[in-house]
Design a protein around this motif. Structure first.
Motif, PDB file in Angstrom:
ATOM      1  N   ASN A  41     -29.247  45.541  18.920  1.00 41.98           N
ATOM      2  CA  ASN A  41     -27.954  45.727  19.592  1.00 41.98           C
ATOM      3  C   ASN A  41     -27.904  47.110  20.209  1.00 41.98           C
ATOM      4  OD1 ASN A  41     -26.748  43.226  18.830  1.00 41.98           O
ATOM      5  ND2 ASN A  41     -26.533  44.047  16.758  1.00 41.98           N
ATOM      6  N   PHE A 100     -37.593  37.819  12.117  1.00 43.38           N
ATOM      7  CA  PHE A 100     -36.972  38.063  13.407  1.00 43.38           C
ATOM      8  C   PHE A 100     -35.706  38.886  13.235  1.00 43.38           C
ATOM      9  CE2 PHE A 100     -33.433  35.210  12.879  1.00 43.38           C
ATOM     10  CZ  PHE A 100     -33.916  34.189  12.092  1.00 43.38           C
ATOM     11  N   VAL A 120     -32.224  41.107  15.613  1.00 50.94           N
ATOM     12  CA  VAL A 120     -31.476  41.316  16.841  1.00 50.94           C
ATOM     13  C   VAL A 120     -31.323  42.819  17.057  1.00 50.94           C
ATOM     14  CG1 VAL A 120     -29.264  40.959  18.006  1.00 50.94           C
ATOM     15  CG2 VAL A 120     -30.237  39.130  16.607  1.00 50.94           C
ATOM     16  N   SER A 140     -30.676  44.721  13.436  1.00 56.22           N
ATOM     17  CA  SER A 140     -30.508  43.979  12.186  1.00 56.22           C
ATOM     18  C   SER A 140     -31.591  42.922  12.146  1.00 56.22           C
ATOM     19  CB  SER A 140     -29.119  43.352  12.103  1.00 56.22           C
ATOM     20  OG  SER A 140     -28.665  42.950  13.368  1.00 56.22           O
ATOM     21  N   SER A 141     -32.263  42.831  11.011  1.00 58.41           N
ATOM     22  CA  SER A 141     -33.360  41.874  10.975  1.00 58.41           C
ATOM     23  C   SER A 141     -33.259  40.962   9.767  1.00 58.41           C
ATOM     24  CB  SER A 141     -34.709  42.585  11.009  1.00 58.41           C
ATOM     25  OG  SER A 141     -34.909  43.259   9.802  1.00 58.41           O
ATOM     26  N   SER A 142     -33.899  39.814   9.915  1.00 56.17           N
ATOM     27  CA  SER A 142     -33.878  38.793   8.880  1.00 56.17           C
ATOM     28  C   SER A 142     -35.313  38.292   8.768  1.00 56.17           C
ATOM     29  CB  SER A 142     -32.935  37.681   9.333  1.00 56.17           C
ATOM     30  OG  SER A 142     -33.174  36.505   8.614  1.00 56.17           O
ATOM     31  N   SER A 179     -27.533  42.554  23.469  1.00 57.44           N
ATOM     32  CA  SER A 179     -28.214  42.088  22.253  1.00 57.44           C
ATOM     33  C   SER A 179     -29.509  41.385  22.641  1.00 57.44           C
ATOM     34  CB  SER A 179     -27.327  41.104  21.485  1.00 57.44           C
ATOM     35  OG  SER A 179     -26.146  41.742  21.090  1.00 57.44           O
ATOM     36  N   ILE A 180     -30.564  41.692  21.937  1.00 55.89           N
ATOM     37  CA  ILE A 180     -31.874  41.121  22.265  1.00 55.89           C
ATOM     38  C   ILE A 180     -32.465  40.478  21.022  1.00 55.89           C
ATOM     39  CG2 ILE A 180     -34.198  41.653  23.133  1.00 55.89           C
ATOM     40  CD1 ILE A 180     -32.459  44.389  24.025  1.00 55.89           C
ATOM     41  N   PHE A 181     -32.907  39.233  21.188  1.00 53.99           N
ATOM     42  CA  PHE A 181     -33.606  38.537  20.099  1.00 53.99           C
ATOM     43  C   PHE A 181     -35.051  39.015  20.099  1.00 53.99           C
ATOM     44  CE2 PHE A 181     -36.141  34.540  19.152  1.00 53.99           C
ATOM     45  CZ  PHE A 181     -36.029  34.655  17.774  1.00 53.99           C
ATOM     46  N   ALA A 182     -35.500  39.490  18.964  1.00 56.35           N
ATOM     47  CA  ALA A 182     -36.869  40.000  18.916  1.00 56.35           C
ATOM     48  C   ALA A 182     -37.535  39.609  17.613  1.00 56.35           C
ATOM     49  CB  ALA A 182     -36.860  41.519  19.056  1.00 56.35           C
ATOM     50  N   GLU A 183     -38.806  39.238  17.719  1.00 60.43           N
ATOM     51  CA  GLU A 183     -39.561  38.978  16.504  1.00 60.43           C
ATOM     52  C   GLU A 183     -39.859  40.303  15.824  1.00 60.43           C
ATOM     53  OE1 GLU A 183     -42.969  36.375  17.350  1.00 60.43           O
ATOM     54  OE2 GLU A 183     -41.731  35.702  19.033  1.00 60.43           O
ATOM     55  N   THR A 221     -35.061  37.549  25.591  1.00 57.95           N
ATOM     56  CA  THR A 221     -33.884  36.729  25.325  1.00 57.95           C
ATOM     57  C   THR A 221     -32.717  37.665  25.063  1.00 57.95           C
ATOM     58  OG1 THR A 221     -35.320  35.060  24.386  1.00 57.95           O
ATOM     59  CG2 THR A 221     -32.993  34.897  23.839  1.00 57.95           C
TER      60      THR A 221
END
Lengths: 151, 432
Positions: free
Chosen positions: A46, A42, A44, A37-39, A7-11, A65
């Protein structure tokens, strides 16, 4: 068996996914499945990859990250009603699915359903009782989605 | 035309004599406080040493930090039983600077603010709607009592609740409003929504704009939309609050009430006085404060003395619009915010990384604070829900401290400019 998801945190902006895929491409890591999946601003990414440990190291070194997260990968028949049966096996035992996605291995034969759950052990037990096979990272890596032998 | 013509049009010589007399009393009273007693003994000053207005420069300036350190009672020059009211600076729930007033202080404050409102044209026939927060903030109660002193029908509407504000204006024929300029602009959207046109459906004629600096353009916009004459009001809680300086009908600078305040404009680096007309930091001394006299208070506000006489006949000098600050204080929706408050809150949250950035934007007529926060790499569990909860927590923690709801954006680690020493952590895009 437990599989691992990257899983990667991405803007949420141009170039973020491209950075991830170029790291994986340069390390010759194969992506088996991917969802985002985005919010708002930002999200994630997967992924199920053939070598999660290597992918984790490579992506971390590239400054991303990343987290390596245990997930349940279930082998299931690619048939109408196939997912219905699987999901009922879990809901009957009160197991909640946090996130899920699937991919077809062999058309009309086999598919893999990836499950993120809080109660991993309980889920594995439930699946075993219902005669589902679960895959670990190695098993996922060795799956050959295209069976020449059949032709 | 004048609330008290003998004071407002007093010859400069007489005014300065009055100032000296009051300054001597102020210094003498102040020497009873813990803070000034110590300060005067450090610099070996006796109150009797103050023989001219210039002698005040023997005393080093007082800062907000001094007020904080002497919190809460270190500046009191009277016994506590003489105090009748406390106020504090807006914007923080932490240790705010507090100011205590005696009954005499409140009378003097009310009088000087009534003088200001009367100068702008308010009379006892007016209906005054006070759209400012009532409470610790000085803008609400200060204007309230001054309006009553003039004899106007006063509607203590308080802040917010836009539709009710407009309904009150309509139902009771409000003629004068006291409002934060950014809120006045925001309210235009609510007017549209309600189908009320201030010019045709209301009887407004005057607006007092306070609690945040604003441009001439914003004033014109407000005057045009509301069909009013809008007046700039300047004050700070350390100097009572509103009523320090106010525009006269000529709207060419703000008369600073020199019978109540001794005015200096200094170079913030050298602390030396600048020439009249030159911009510098405004430094003020209370001349009529009994409870908590403050000498040479550094307001951190940048302005200049406008040279020359004003045609309105008042002899009290004028200052220009505030053009900025010598510190990094932000003013958003009338609330004072220091970036350090935001930093402190953020650093208490373990999931937050090292860097953050504050961006101020104007969306339509609304001021918006965006806080961009780096996420700590190690805590990322791969869960979107975790990130959303984190964002919610940061938003709530900040809101409870700075009283404004920021828009929190989570960004990847090491993507924001590094904060080394006094790095710029604020980008203000609100400039017109």
């Amino acid at each position: 068996m437990i599989a691992h998801q990257i899983s990667i945190f991405a803007e949420n902006k141009p170039g973020r996914l491209a950075k991830v895929t170029s790291v994986l491409a340069s390390k010759k890591i194969n992506i088996r499945a991917i969802t985002i999946s985005s919010s708002d601003e930002f999200g994630v990414i997967n992924m199920i990859v053939d070598d999660p440990d290597k992918a984790y190291r490579a992506l971390s070194e590239a400054g991303l990250t990343v987290s390596l997260k245990p997930v349940v990968a279930v082998l299931m028949p690619d048939r109408p009603g196939g997912l219905d049966k699987l999901v009922h096996a879990l809901s009957d035992r009160g197991i909640n699915i946090e996130n899920a996605y699937g991919f077809v291995l062999e058309s009309w034969e086999k598919a893999v359903f990836i499950l993120e759950v809080e109660e991993v052990e309980k889920t594995l037990e439930a699946l075993e009782e219902s005669n589902y096979k679960t895959l670990d990272a190695e098993a996922l890596a060795s799956i050959e989605p295209f069976h020449y032998m059949k032709y | 035309m004048y609330w008290e013509s003998s004071v407002e049009t007093m010859e400069r010589e007489a005014l300065e004599a009055l100032q000296l007399e009051r300054l001597q009393k102020t210094v003498s009273d102040a020497s009873l406080s813990v803070f000034y007693k110590k300060l005067f003994s450090n610099i070996d000053l006796e109150p009797a040493d103050i023989k001219s207005l210039d002698d005040i420069r023997r005393i080093p300036p007082t800062t907000k930090d001094d007020l904080r350190e002497a919190w809460p009672y270190g500046f009191l020059a009277v016994p506590k039983e003489k105090l009748v009211r406390m106020h504090s600076s807006s914007g923080t729930t932490g240790r705010a600077t507090v100011i205590f007033h005696t009954a005499g202080d409140l009378d003097a404050w009310t009088d000087v603010l009534a003088r200001s409102m009367y100068m702008a044209g308010m009379r006892n026939t007016d209906v005054f709607q006070n759209m400012m927060t009532y409470g610790l903030f000085t803008g609400g109660l200060g204007f309230h009592y001054a309006a009553e002193k003039i004899g106007a029908l006063t509607i203590p509407a308080g802040a917010g609740n836009s539709k009710r504000q407009i309904q009150l204006m309509k139902d009771f024929n409000t003629t004068v409003i006291h409002i934060i300029p950014s809120y006045a602009l925001h309210l235009t959207e609510v007017f549209e929504e309600m189908g009320v046109g201030p010019r045709k459906d209301l009887n407004l004629r005057l607006a007092f704009l306070g609690a945040e600096p604003h441009s001439e353009k914003t004033r014109q916009k407000i005057e045009e939309y509301y069909g009013v004459k809008a007046f700039n009001s300047y004050g700070l809680s350390e100097m009572n609050g509103p009523g320090v300086a106010f525009e006269c009908p000529l709207q060419n600078g703000l008369h600073i009430w020199e019978d109540n305040f001794l005015v200096e404009v200094i170079d913030p680096r050298t602390l030396e006085p600048v020439e009249d007309g030159q911009e510098g930091e405004l430094v003020l001394t209370t001349l009529k404060r009994e409870g908590m006299p403050i000498i040479r208070y550094r307001t951190k506000d940048l302005t200049r003395i406008i040279p020359g006489h004003c045609d309105c006949g008042r002899t009290h000098r004028r200052i220009d619009r505030i053009t900025g600050r010598t510190d990094d204080m932000l003013i958003l929706k009338g609330v004072n915010i220091f970036p350090i408050q935001i930093e402190k809150k953020l650093m208490e949250i373990p999931e937050v990384g090292n860097n953050f950035l504050i961006i101020l934007e104007r969306e339509g007529y609304n001021d918006l604070m965006i806080v961009r926060v780096e996420v700590q790499k190690e805590i990322f569990s791969g869960d979107l829900k975790q990130l959303e909860n984190l964002r919610r927590k940061i938003t709530e923690d900040l809101r409870s401290d700075i009283l404004i709801t920021p828009r929190v954006e989570l960004v990847e680690p090491n993507t924001l400019p590094k904060t080394e020493g006094k790095a710029v952590r604020v980008i203000d895009n609100r400039k017109e």
